[in-house]
Design a protein around this motif. Structure first.
Motif, PDB file in Angstrom:
ATOM      1  N   GLN A 350       0.874  -1.178   0.000  1.00 40.14           N
ATOM      2  CA  GLN A 350       0.000   0.000   0.000  1.00 40.14           C
ATOM      3  C   GLN A 350       0.915   1.233   0.000  1.00 40.14           C
ATOM      4  OE1 GLN A 350      -3.686  -0.405   0.473  1.00 40.14           O
ATOM      5  NE2 GLN A 350      -3.276  -2.563   0.088  1.00 40.14           N
ATOM      6  N   THR A 351       1.564   1.442  -1.141  1.00 39.09           N
ATOM      7  CA  THR A 351       2.624   2.455  -1.209  1.00 39.09           C
ATOM      8  C   THR A 351       2.451   3.449  -2.346  1.00 39.09           C
ATOM      9  OG1 THR A 351       3.971   0.891  -2.500  1.00 39.09           O
ATOM     10  CG2 THR A 351       4.335   0.957  -0.112  1.00 39.09           C
ATOM     11  N   THR A 352       1.373   3.325  -3.120  1.00 38.08           N
ATOM     12  CA  THR A 352       1.155   4.259  -4.228  1.00 38.08           C
ATOM     13  C   THR A 352       0.415   5.481  -3.712  1.00 38.08           C
ATOM     14  OG1 THR A 352       1.038   2.431  -5.818  1.00 38.08           O
ATOM     15  CG2 THR A 352       0.126   4.559  -6.499  1.00 38.08           C
ATOM     16  N   GLU A 353       1.037   6.661  -3.864  1.00 39.92           N
ATOM     17  CA  GLU A 353       0.421   7.882  -3.358  1.00 39.92           C
ATOM     18  C   GLU A 353      -0.571   8.444  -4.368  1.00 39.92           C
ATOM     19  OE1 GLU A 353       1.859  12.371  -2.480  1.00 39.92           O
ATOM     20  OE2 GLU A 353       2.840  10.829  -1.237  1.00 39.92           O
ATOM     21  N   VAL A 354      -1.795   8.663  -3.905  1.00 37.81           N
ATOM     22  CA  VAL A 354      -2.857   9.203  -4.755  1.00 37.81           C
ATOM     23  C   VAL A 354      -3.673  10.208  -3.952  1.00 37.81           C
ATOM     24  CG1 VAL A 354      -3.050   7.077  -6.105  1.00 37.81           C
ATOM     25  CG2 VAL A 354      -4.527   7.413  -4.105  1.00 37.81           C
ATOM     26  N   THR A 355      -4.457  10.997  -4.670  1.00 38.62           N
ATOM     27  CA  THR A 355      -5.494  11.810  -4.042  1.00 38.62           C
ATOM     28  C   THR A 355      -6.828  11.134  -4.306  1.00 38.62           C
ATOM     29  OG1 THR A 355      -4.328  13.922  -4.181  1.00 38.62           O
ATOM     30  CG2 THR A 355      -6.729  14.010  -4.115  1.00 38.62           C
ATOM     31  N   ILE A 356      -7.505  10.756  -3.221  1.00 39.38           N
ATOM     32  CA  ILE A 356      -8.814  10.119  -3.362  1.00 39.38           C
ATOM     33  C   ILE A 356      -9.872  11.215  -3.428  1.00 39.38           C
ATOM     34  CG2 ILE A 356     -10.504   8.557  -2.325  1.00 39.38           C
ATOM     35  CD1 ILE A 356      -8.198   7.103  -0.977  1.00 39.38           C
TER      36      ILE A 356
END
Length: 442
Positions: A350-356
């Motif tokens: 769980q290492t992918t940085e995103v804006t939810i």
């Protein structure tokens, strides 16, 4: 990885809550879906009550139901021997429908209407928490007209600045709630209620704010109210039988949050009261508290389906879910922070940085700006933790989005407790225009 309550990862790599696979929940009830870990709610309720028992203190633990109101949660609160804090006619009506014992209902609110107060009298609620002078006159008139006794608490603002967001501080002098303790308003309120026929003053109430992590403010508030209670004894020979110290105990939304165990807040406040009653030979009052968020906040997890994705090179990657500010306004309202995971692929990094982002037509509809999830794929299930408080209760139909379904999970079982709204539900109160002739008034 930060997990809460009964949450685990099963052999399929799926997040489970209360022994139930989150993927199964989504397949059964759809998304968005708020799943409540009822075992965690029960654990927190029992911890508060046991702390008072261990201290040998008579107490009431009242669930502050503005955090999340429903018939089912009121039924669980009743099972656990809690009292209930309601702030409107609607919450009181829900409690009545749940069959909640009226004598354990405390009616709050800074602008109770006459109709709401009459409803409280008709249902014979346990007490009314009086918030302002106009309410005092309403209560006096209604009780005299009905010739009915009513217990009241006087809500005061102790002038304590709690370290929390400005929108959720309530105990400072400049507050819309209660009577100021320092400028004489609290004394005037007591004077207007004391020895009034049919009105029985139980004592005082305060609530200094929400999402508070340290105990200093609670200790100061308890000391301030005890000093006023001692003064009323010395000047009016009046003994407060109840001291309600409110709630506001913080929970862990992110790894940076460091709340104390719920029992610690109780221990700190109780120690002040115990010390001052002994020092001043004051009869020990019954202590009431009103946890809401700390009972139900991290028991709730919202499950969404991931939809569209958009990459803004060298800036950010947006992933959109099928809910947003319509089911969780807190990030847009006051910058609340949350943690999320990819619930159907928990065994992957769980290492992918995103804006939810949500699906509402607002640029500010962002649930989490720097979320770390598994590399996103369409139809992933995104779980946002700690959405049990002030999510569903503040939900709206903005953009005519239906409110989500709510399910309770416990011991491997799941039960729908609030069905998902339909489009028909949303338009049910709409009234079409009738055919009119030109020139007629619409």
């Amino acid at each position: 990885m930060l997990l809460y309550g009964t949450q685990e990862v099963n052999e399929k790599g799926h997040l489970t809550i209360g022994g139930v696979d989150s993927v199964d929940l989504v397949n059964t009830y759809g998304t968005p879906l708020i799943a409540y870990d009822i075992a965690l709610f029960r654990e927190r309720a029992r911890a508060f009550k046991e702390t008072f028992r261990a201290e040998g203190i008579q107490a009431q633990v009242a669930y502050a139901s503005k955090a999340f109101s429903s018939i089912a949660i009121y039924e669980v609160a009743q099972q656990e021997g809690l009292s209930l804090d309601v702030v409107s006619g609607g919450e009181l009506y829900t409690a009545v429908q749940a069959g909640f014992p009226r004598e354990r209902i405390h009616f709050h609110g800074n602008n109770k209407s006459e109709a709401e107060l009459e409803y409280a009298f008709a249902e014979k609620v346990g007490c009314i928490v009086v918030d302002n002078f106009s309410e005092i006159e309403l209560i006096k008139r209604i009780s005299a007209m009905r010739k009915q006794e009513m217990d009241v608490l006087i809500r005061v603002t102790p002038g304590v600045e709690a370290h929390t967001h400005n929108y959720i501080t309530t105990g400072q002098e400049d507050s819309k709630f209660g009577f100021d303790l320092k400028n004489g308003q609290a004394d005037e309120a007591f004077y207007r209620l004391h020895n009034v026929e049919y009105i029985r003053v139980l004592g005082m109430h305060c609530h200094i704010g929400s999402q508070i992590f340290e105990t200093t403010a609670f200790r100061f508030a308890a000391e301030a109210l005890m000093n006023k209670m001692i003064m009323w004894r010395d000047e009016y020979n009046f003994i407060c039988r109840v001291l309600n110290l409110g709630g506001g105990f913080g929970i862990r939304y992110t790894e940076e949050d460091a709340p104390l165990a719920p029992a610690k807040y109780v221990e700190e406040m109780a120690s002040v009261v115990l010390s001052m009653t002994r020092q001043h030979q004051y009869p020990m009052p019954e202590i009431w508290i009103e946890p809401g968020r700390s009972l139900v906040g991290d028991a709730g997890t919202t499950l969404y389906r991931l939809g569209s994705m958009k990459e803004v090179p060298e800036i950010r990657t947006y992933v959109a879910v099928d809910g947003g500010m319509s089911d969780n306004i807190r990030p847009a309202l006051y910058g609340a922070e949350y943690t999320a995971v990819t619930a159907n692929r928990m065994d992957e990094p769980q290492t992918t940085e995103v804006t939810i982002a949500g699906k509402c037509c607002e640029s500010g509809d962002k649930l989490i700006e720097q979320a770390l999830i598994a590399r996103p794929q369409e139809d992933d299930i995104i779980a946002t933790f700690c959405t049990g408080a002030y999510s569903y209760s503040m939900a709206s139909n903005y953009n005519r989005l239906p409110r989500p379904a709510v399910v309770f999970v416990e011991d491997g079982m799941h039960q729908l407790v609030i069905r998902r709204e339909t489009y028909e539900d949303i338009t049910r109160l709409d009234i079409p225009l009738q055919a009119v002739k030109r020139g007629d008034t619409i």
